[in-house]
Design a protein around this motif. Structure first.
Motif: not given
Length: 323
Positions: A203-205, A209-214, A216-221
């Protein structure tokens, strides 16, 4: 970011002796080599390799702070179908060892890039050079150097800046000024270990660093890459980024240069991209990607890959491929 095509591995040795891990990806029919590309001049896909096949146009991808070459997985998978894709781990990241004392500086980043270009390109071969975040700063730092000028057919600067990183950062929802700058500096240079990836850390990352519509798998990676970065490297480079001043070098980047930024980028907000576009001697476009955050090559991979392909087509004579 798994599922990379098979590539060749080699090691480039930088000016201070640092060993830089490099990987080269190319189409299956491209012929093989040992990574030492000595020989005559080559621009784009013109000169045949030792097997009689035309050498594919080259693209060099340079990742950012706390990431690794695997950050570029979407671009590698796409571009390697018809390009020679050269990627490397910045010193202290991925499989490139931590630098010794004094090894954290923008000059060291430029040295490493110079070593990679020398190890993977023929003496006068041209390539499209692409840098994300600290990777873009690497290209700017190397801009005055003859090696970069000799090899750069075109450049793409993604989600990056040349100065005032902490002053312009929007990670903290505070008014601009010294208090926000000081707190941002403390957060980016935090010395505590990141530990394992957790829902809270993701959540913090994502927020920072990422947009609101990113996805979830991209956030994990991305979280997996960031958490894998060694703490001394993360801290050492944070100090360099805090003191960053490459404004003069931007004016030395003479190759045709495209600038890309996400409109929701909190780390290097669009104000930086607009300043770069205004300062570059040959800016060929400023693209603001709606809703994207700082991790543009992962968040909007098709848009970033399309921009790279456009530069390759225009400046290396590459034919259009799948975007």
């Amino acid at each position: 970011m798994s599922g990379l095509p098979e590539g060749r591995e080699l090691t480039a040795v930088s000016a201070d002796g640092s060993r830089i891990h490099v990987e080269v990806f190319e189409p299956p029919d491209a012929g093989s080599g040992d990574g030492s590309l000595a020989g005559g001049a080559s621009a784009g896909g013109g000169r045949p390799d030792d097997g009689g096949r035309a050498r594919r146009p080259a693209v060099v991808l340079v990742h950012g702070w706390t990431c690794s070459l695997r950050f570029w997985a979407p671009q590698i998978r796409d571009l390697a179908a018809d390009h020679r894709v050269i990627v490397y781990d910045q010193r202290g990241h991925g499989r490139s060892p931590l630098p010794g004392p004094g090894g954290y500086s923008t000059e060291a980043l430029a040295d490493d890039l110079e070593a990679v270009l020398t190890a993977t390109l023929e003496p006068h071969e041209k390539a499209v050079l692409v840098g994300h975040s600290m990777g873009g700063m690497t290209l700017m730092a190397a801009a005055p150097r003859p090696v970069l000028r000799r090899h750069a057919a075109a450049v793409a600067l993604c989600s990056t800046a040349s100065s005032r990183l902490t002053a312009e950062s929007l990670v903290l929802p505070l008014r601009p000024g010294r208090p926000r700058t000081r707190l941002t500096r403390l957060i980016l240079g935090a010395r505590f270990p990141l530990g394992p990836v957790t829902p809270v850390s993701k959540w913090l990352l994502r927020y920072g660093t990422m947009g609101p519509r990113c996805a979830p798998e991209a956030v994990t990676e991305c979280a997996t890459l960031v958490h894998a970065c060694a703490r001394p490297s993360r801290i050492g480079w944070a100090h360099v980024l805090d003191a960053l001043d490459l404004d003069a070098s931007v004016r030395e980047l003479r190759a045709p240069t495209a600038v890309l930024v996400g409109t929701a980028d909190r780390l290097t907000p669009p104000v930086h991209a607009r300043a770069l576009a205004a300062a570059l001697p040959d800016c060929v476009g400023l693209t603001e990607l709606p809703g994207a955050g700082h991790m543009t090559p992962v968040e909007v991979p098709r848009a970033v890959t399309a921009a790279i392909r456009d530069l390759s087509t225009r400046h290396l004579g590459a034919t259009e491929g799948v975007a």
